[in-house]
Design an enzyme around this catalytic site. Structure first.
Site, PDB file in Angstrom:
ATOM      1  N   HIS A 197       3.555  12.256 -39.676  1.00  0.00           N
ATOM      2  CA  HIS A 197       3.512  11.469 -38.438  1.00  0.00           C
ATOM      3  C   HIS A 197       4.585  11.903 -37.452  1.00  0.00           C
ATOM      4  O   HIS A 197       4.483  11.907 -36.161  1.00  0.00           O
ATOM      5  CB  HIS A 197       4.097  10.145 -38.603  1.00  0.00           C
ATOM      6  CG  HIS A 197       2.792   9.285 -39.428  1.00  0.00           C
ATOM      7  ND1 HIS A 197       2.687   9.254 -40.723  1.00  0.00           N
ATOM      8  CD2 HIS A 197       1.868   8.722 -38.619  1.00  0.00           C
ATOM      9  CE1 HIS A 197       1.488   8.654 -40.961  1.00  0.00           C
ATOM     10  NE2 HIS A 197       1.228   8.283 -39.679  1.00  0.00           N
ATOM     11  N   GLU A 438      -9.843   6.250 -45.428  1.00  0.00           N
ATOM     12  CA  GLU A 438      -8.893   7.415 -45.533  1.00  0.00           C
ATOM     13  C   GLU A 438      -8.357   7.380 -46.919  1.00  0.00           C
ATOM     14  O   GLU A 438      -7.343   7.975 -47.155  1.00  0.00           O
ATOM     15  CB  GLU A 438      -7.712   6.999 -44.590  1.00  0.00           C
ATOM     16  CG  GLU A 438      -7.041   5.415 -44.306  1.00  0.00           C
ATOM     17  CD  GLU A 438      -6.095   5.333 -43.538  1.00  0.00           C
ATOM     18  OE1 GLU A 438      -5.518   6.471 -42.953  1.00  0.00           O
ATOM     19  OE2 GLU A 438      -5.591   4.167 -43.314  1.00  0.00           O
ATOM     20  N   ASP A 462      -4.824  11.066 -43.822  1.00  0.00           N
ATOM     21  CA  ASP A 462      -4.757  10.221 -45.221  1.00  0.00           C
ATOM     22  C   ASP A 462      -5.809  10.813 -46.099  1.00  0.00           C
ATOM     23  O   ASP A 462      -5.605  11.199 -47.353  1.00  0.00           O
ATOM     24  CB  ASP A 462      -4.675   8.936 -45.244  1.00  0.00           C
ATOM     25  CG  ASP A 462      -3.215   8.527 -44.732  1.00  0.00           C
ATOM     26  OD1 ASP A 462      -2.202   9.112 -45.230  1.00  0.00           O
ATOM     27  OD2 ASP A 462      -2.972   7.833 -43.702  1.00  0.00           O
ATOM     28  N   CYS A 509     -10.605   8.880 -36.196  1.00  0.00           N
ATOM     29  CA  CYS A 509      -9.237   9.130 -35.307  1.00  0.00           C
ATOM     30  C   CYS A 509      -8.361   9.809 -36.121  1.00  0.00           C
ATOM     31  O   CYS A 509      -7.056   9.849 -35.272  1.00  0.00           O
ATOM     32  CB  CYS A 509      -8.787   7.425 -35.062  1.00  0.00           C
ATOM     33  SG  CYS A 509      -8.388   6.434 -36.630  1.00  0.00           S
TER      34      CYS A 509
HETATM   35  C1  PEP Z   1      -5.064   9.003 -40.695  1.00  0.00           C
HETATM   36  O1  PEP Z   1      -4.592   8.905 -41.634  1.00  0.00           O
HETATM   37  O2  PEP Z   1      -5.980  10.090 -40.320  1.00  0.00           O
HETATM   38  C2  PEP Z   1      -4.937   8.245 -39.554  1.00  0.00           C
HETATM   39  C3  PEP Z   1      -5.284   8.456 -38.428  1.00  0.00           C
HETATM   40  O3  PEP Z   1      -3.668   7.395 -39.610  1.00  0.00           O
HETATM   41  P1  PEP Z   1      -2.253   7.661 -39.648  1.00  0.00           P
HETATM   42  O4  PEP Z   1      -2.142   9.085 -39.257  1.00  0.00           O
HETATM   43  O5  PEP Z   1      -1.299   6.804 -38.685  1.00  0.00           O
HETATM   44  O6  PEP Z   1      -1.973   7.568 -41.155  1.00  0.00           O
HETATM   45 MG    MG Z   2      -3.665   6.855 -42.049  1.00  0.00          MG
END
Ligand code: PEP
Ligand code: MG
Length: 590
Positions: A197, A438, A462, A509
């Site tokens: 993140h 995910e 994820d 996403c």
């Molecule tokens: C993901 O896991 O791809 C996602 C979009 O959520 P995050 O990156 O916030 O875990």
């Molecule tokens: Mg995620």
């Protein structure tokens, strides 16, 4: 031959694109200061104003003391500090911070930050060079006050007065989201991975970053000149004249190319054979909506709401959440805003929310936490349903791993709507509900989840982490993190097939959707909506315009028959490399 003998070149993970050149600022502790944000209860405003006034007074006293201690012959240099004293008393800074606290009932630190962010550009836009320089003074004095407000006397970052490149052992996502863009050109860390993140936020904030350098804090010294190439994942310490010139040239080229893409951001994402796609933006904070709009985003495909729960001391209340969501919706009229419910814990653990876990990434994260604490979840659901009354809101639930979770979410959504009705608060009873896919178990069972939801959104960050059993933030296993792994591609295929069988749309996403080189695969799989960090939107749209869906479909059929990541990579590069690579890579001649 250029003389590069004093240079040290470190190779790490390309965390966030962009090139910067500047002085290193070493963090000798983990993390940067985080500006706390919270709303004030009715009776707290006066005390908070007093706290602010005391901090300003302490800052002024401190400045007077420094001026008094300055030797006579250096007095001329201390003149600037007198300007700071005047600025501290000025209505623009002092008066507006108090007004902001009164109007919005927010704490002093946050009000001050808001005011500084709004007045700094005014100075920067001034034609007169002297006045333009005052922008830096505004930041400087506000830091001084902030230091007294947060009590962070010894925090080194507050003392930064020039633009620097931060060098830290690690930065948490919350810390990264609070980086002061006016101060920090870029950052490098010893730890971290591309899908962490921390790097996602760096990309959102458009700060170049190289992560996972392992030895950066040991090798780099304060004030070393460094070149940071976030495209190649390389850091050059003590660059030679030649390397500096090379870096400057590459920086200009990169920025020029990025500006070119940005100019085309508002063109539609239509393929060569006439298929329209939507390219949306991922955001962490309401302020980022502007970047999505500027880059031509067709809506918000992922609003990571957990960031509003970080950098504070207690849970945000319903009203505060509602206002943030409504702000985002108001800024995106007539366009979808996908609000993801709280994805806390994992690498986004917050002390006031829960105790440390042994294996946080496999623990009480996201929907698991929310179902464990229904009162926290209901507060957020109420705020989302209220915001839905103002625009096109979709609700997205992270980390679904079994159908029971979706059924429970639906029950709680109905409960939230009932309670809002009882309270007489305007809201939408129903909003489109999506499951993030995910976790591999959700991908495998996607055909049974599809009838229960209105859409899927694939979170590749994820999905790859849990499929490959690798911590997405761990540099040592980052080599296993690859969206082109055949197991990942097969899971993607399962998800889209399951959704198609139930006539449900599938969006993506995860960060895979933000890289042009993967776009042919996503088109070929049949995805109709992609969501990426704002700066990638124009590049993804551009990639879509180069492609023909029919061709990509045939190409994906061939890819799915492959057994190794390397083979797949070779095929993708061979067919689409020239068309879609941004030409950003450079190995710095070594
Ligand atoms: C993901 O896991 O791809 C996602 C979009 O959520 P995050 O990156 O916030 O875990
Ligand atoms: Mg995620």
């Amino acid at each position: 031959m250029p003389d590069r003998k004093n240079e040290i070149v470190l190779h790490g993970i390309a965390g966030s694109p962009g090139i910067c050149i500047g002085k290193a600022y070493l963090m000798d502790r983990e993390g940067v200061d985080v500006v706390p944000k919270y709303t004030l209860g009715k009776g707290q405003l006066e005390a908070e104003k007093k706290r602010f006034k005391t901090a300003v007074k302490k800052a002024i006293d401190e400045l007077h003391q420094i001026i008094a201690d300055t030797p006579e012959e250096l007095r001329e240099n201390a003149k600037i500090l007198e300007t700071h004293v005047v600025l501290l008393k000025d209505k623009m800074l002092y008066g507006r911070t108090i007004e902001t606290m009164e109007d919005e009932l927010i704490n002093a630190e946050w009000a001050l930050r808001k005011v500084v962010l709004s007045i700094k550009p005014l100075f920067e836009g001034m034609g007169d060079g002297y006045l333009r320089d005052r922008a830096e003074d505004v930041v400087n004095v506000s830091d001084r006050v902030m230091k007294h407000l947060t009590g962070a006397e010894e925090v080194s970052i507050g003392a930064i007065t020039k633009r620097v490149i931060l060098v830290a052992p690690d930065l948490s996502p919350a810390e990264t989201s609070q980086i002061q863009l006016e101060r920090i050109m870029g950052f490098v860390t010893d730890r971290g991975g591309k899908a962490s993140h921390t790097s996602i936020i760096a990309r959102s904030l458009e700060i170049p970053a190289v992560l996972g350098l392992e030895q950066a804090t040991r090798i780099i010294r304060n004030d070393d000149i460094i070149v940071l190439d976030g495209n190649a994942g390389v850091v050059v310490i003590n660059p030679s004249e030649e390397t500096l010139a090379e870096a400057e040239a590459r920086k200009s080229l990169y920025e020029e190319r990025r500006a070119q893409y940005a100019r085309s951001g508002h063109l539609p994402a239509k393929t060569r054979d006439g298929i329209d796609l939507a390219v949306m933006g991922n955001i962490e904070l309401p302020e980022e909506v502007v970047a999505v709009k500027d880059r031509g985003g067709d809506g918000i495909g992922l609003y990571r709401t957990e960031f509003q729960y970080m950098a504070r001391r207690d849970f945000p209340g319903e009203e505060e959440l509602f206002e943030s969501y409504r702000d985002v919706v108001d800024l995106m009229p007539d366009k979808p805003v996908t609000i993801r419910t709280l994805d806390i814990n994992g690498d986004k653990a917050v002390a006031y929310i829960s105790d440390p876990e042994e294996n946080p990434v496999l623990g009480l994260r996201a929907i698991r936490y929310c179902l464990h604490k229904p009162e926290v979840f209901l507060t957020q659901l109420r705020a989302i349903l209220r915001a839905a009354n103002h625009g096109k809101v979709r609700l997205l639930v992270p980390m679904i791993s079994r159908i029971e979770e979706i059924l429970e979410v639906k029950r709680l959504m109905a409960k939230a709507a009932d309670s809002l009705k009882q309270d007489g608060l305007p809201h939408q009873k129903k909003v489109p509900l999506g499951a993030m896919i995910e976790v591999p178990s959700a991908a495998i069972m996607a055909d049974t989840l599809a009838p229960e939801v209105d859409f899927f959104s694939i979170g590749t960050n994820d999905l790859i982490q849990y499929t490959m059993a690798i911590d997405r933030g761990n540099r040592d296993v980052a080599y296993l993190y690859n969206p082109l792994n055949p197991a990942v591609l097969r899971l993607l295929k399962m998800i889209v097939d399951a959704a198609a069988a139930h006539d449900k749309p599938v969006f993506m996403c995860g960060e895979m959707a933000g890289e042009p080189i993967y776009v042919p695969i996503l088109l070929g799989l049949g995805l109709k909506e992609l969501s990426a960090n704002p700066q990638s939107i124009p590049m993804v749209k551009n990639a879509i315009r180069q492609l023909d869906v029919d061709q990509t479909r045939t190409f994906v059929e061939r890819l799915l028959k492959q057994t190794s990541t390397e083979q797949i990579e070779r095929m993708v590069q061979k067919i689409y490399g020239d068309l879609l690579n941004n030409g950003n890579h450079h190995d710095w001649g070594r």
